[in-house]
Write a protein that holds these residues in place. Structure first.
Motif, PDB file in Angstrom:
ATOM      1  N   GLY A   1       0.756  -1.010   0.251  1.00 51.31           N
ATOM      2  CA  GLY A   1      -0.072   0.198   0.142  1.00 51.31           C
ATOM      3  C   GLY A   1       0.346   1.134  -0.126  1.00 51.31           C
ATOM      4  O   GLY A   1       0.091   2.300  -0.417  1.00 51.31           O
ATOM      5  N   GLY A   2       1.853   1.759   0.754  1.00 53.12           N
ATOM      6  CA  GLY A   2       3.056   1.833   0.356  1.00 53.12           C
ATOM      7  C   GLY A   2       3.178   2.724  -0.744  1.00 53.12           C
ATOM      8  O   GLY A   2       3.512   3.650  -1.262  1.00 53.12           O
ATOM      9  N   LYS A   3       2.952   1.386  -2.042  1.00 55.58           N
ATOM     10  CA  LYS A   3       3.558   2.711  -3.105  1.00 55.58           C
ATOM     11  C   LYS A   3       2.711   3.194  -3.950  1.00 55.58           C
ATOM     12  O   LYS A   3       2.795   4.148  -4.364  1.00 55.58           O
TER      13      LYS A   3
ATOM     14  N   ASP B   1       5.570  -7.737 -11.782  1.00 50.67           N
ATOM     15  CA  ASP B   1       5.345  -8.494 -11.619  1.00 50.67           C
ATOM     16  C   ASP B   1       5.171  -9.302 -10.478  1.00 50.67           C
ATOM     17  O   ASP B   1       4.401 -10.207 -10.177  1.00 50.67           O
ATOM     18  N   SER B   2       4.828  -8.436  -9.431  1.00 51.75           N
ATOM     19  CA  SER B   2       4.103  -9.279  -8.047  1.00 51.75           C
ATOM     20  C   SER B   2       2.546  -8.530  -7.432  1.00 51.75           C
ATOM     21  O   SER B   2       2.226  -7.779  -8.011  1.00 51.75           O
ATOM     22  N   ILE B   3       2.390  -9.609  -7.084  1.00 47.55           N
ATOM     23  CA  ILE B   3       1.058  -9.684  -6.442  1.00 47.55           C
ATOM     24  C   ILE B   3       0.894  -8.652  -4.906  1.00 47.55           C
ATOM     25  O   ILE B   3      -0.259  -7.637  -5.156  1.00 47.55           O
ATOM     26  N   SER B   4       2.436  -8.949  -4.504  1.00 46.88           N
ATOM     27  CA  SER B   4       2.015  -7.373  -3.794  1.00 46.88           C
ATOM     28  C   SER B   4       2.176  -6.051  -4.179  1.00 46.88           C
ATOM     29  O   SER B   4       1.719  -4.560  -3.298  1.00 46.88           O
TER      30      SER B   4
ATOM     31  N   GLU C   1      -4.899  -1.455  -8.796  1.00 45.26           N
ATOM     32  CA  GLU C   1      -5.869  -2.112  -8.931  1.00 45.26           C
ATOM     33  C   GLU C   1      -6.473   0.166  -9.342  1.00 45.26           C
ATOM     34  O   GLU C   1      -7.873   0.350  -9.730  1.00 45.26           O
ATOM     35  N   LYS C   2      -5.648   0.787  -8.946  1.00 49.29           N
ATOM     36  CA  LYS C   2      -5.979   2.298  -9.419  1.00 49.29           C
ATOM     37  C   LYS C   2      -5.961   3.005 -10.222  1.00 49.29           C
ATOM     38  O   LYS C   2      -6.199   4.461 -10.999  1.00 49.29           O
ATOM     39  N   VAL C   3      -4.450   2.826 -11.072  1.00 50.84           N
ATOM     40  CA  VAL C   3      -3.832   2.888 -12.056  1.00 50.84           C
ATOM     41  C   VAL C   3      -4.913   2.354 -13.203  1.00 50.84           C
ATOM     42  O   VAL C   3      -5.500   1.610 -13.251  1.00 50.84           O
TER      43      VAL C   3
END
Length: 239
Positions: free
Chosen positions: A164-166, A189-192, A198-200
């Motif tokens: 979430g910090g990203k 590449d990552s699910i993290s 989801e926002k872009v």
């Protein structure tokens, strides 16, 4: 020099680094360099502790602060100039040989469009900056270690550039430039990294891990697969 199409950028292309731009992990490259090139001694117990902490953090069983502290502790007491030297050496001897050709082409495509291009990674900012310079990106947003009395301490600025910090850091960067995330791209590449994806408006699943691949297929994200790397003597073109 190719002039940007848009003099005032209206979109941003965010790129994760590990396994997205690089074929491999910048953290692994850094560890290899410290041990093999600089002769730093790391015990098996230290390696085991770090791997355990990483696995636990992915499972939510350990605070990310603890993982950050473990990762930065190897450089505790270093000056900024010393860390910059480590970053340059790591790029020259390791990272430069593992840059995906496809990622470079995507970055060039965005630059020709006049987009801002930003590296967005949980890796240490000072270590990643030489890669950003090589690629000619506009910004590197990453883990920013703290310095006290001009020496690094095993702590970093928050929010961390992870999960979430990203999203927080990317949104802040975009808002400061009057750009909506719906007009932005994000390659990862990552699910993290799903919170930002989801926002872009243009999520780009790149060499996706199994969980992200499943989400990408279900939600019709665009998918990129990169395999070949740039030649060792490749010289980039900057716009």
């Amino acid at each position: 020099m190719v002039k940007r199409v848009n003099e005032s950028p209206r979109e941003i292309a965010f790129f994760d680094v590990d396994d997205t731009i690089l074929k491999g992990s910048s953290g692994i490259f850094l560890a290899q360099m410290m041990v093999m090139d600089r002769g730093v001694t790391i015990s098996l117990s230290e390696v085991g502790d770090y791997i355990k902490a990483f696995i636990q953090s992915r499972a939510g069983a350990i605070e990310y602060d603890d993982l950050v502290e473990k990762g930065l502790s190897r450089f505790e007491g270093f000056t900024r100039a010393q860390v910059e030297d480590v970053g340059r050496e790591c790029f020259d001897n390791y990272m430069r040989r593992y840059i995906y050709r496809g990622a470079y082409k995507e970055i060039q495509w965005h630059k020709r469009r006049g987009s801002l291009v930003v590296l967005l990674t949980a890796s240490i900012k000072i270590i990643i900056e030489p890669l950003g310079e090589f690629l000619g990106v506009d910004e590197v947003i990453a883990l920013k270690p703290l310095f006290e009395n001009h020496r690094m301490v095993p702590k970093a600025e928050k929010p961390y550039c992870y999960e979430g910090g990203k999203l927080v850091l990317a949104r802040q960067y975009a808002e400061e430039r009057g750009i909506d995330l719906k007009d932005c791209y994000f390659y990862s590449d990552s699910i993290s990294d799903l919170p930002l994806m989801e926002k872009v408006g243009h999520p780009m699943a790149t060499n996706p891990d199994p969980k992200l691949l499943a989400v990408a297929l279900a939600r019709n994200f665009r998918i990129r697969w990169f395999s070949t790397v740039l030649p060792h003597d490749f010289k980039p073109t900057h716009f």
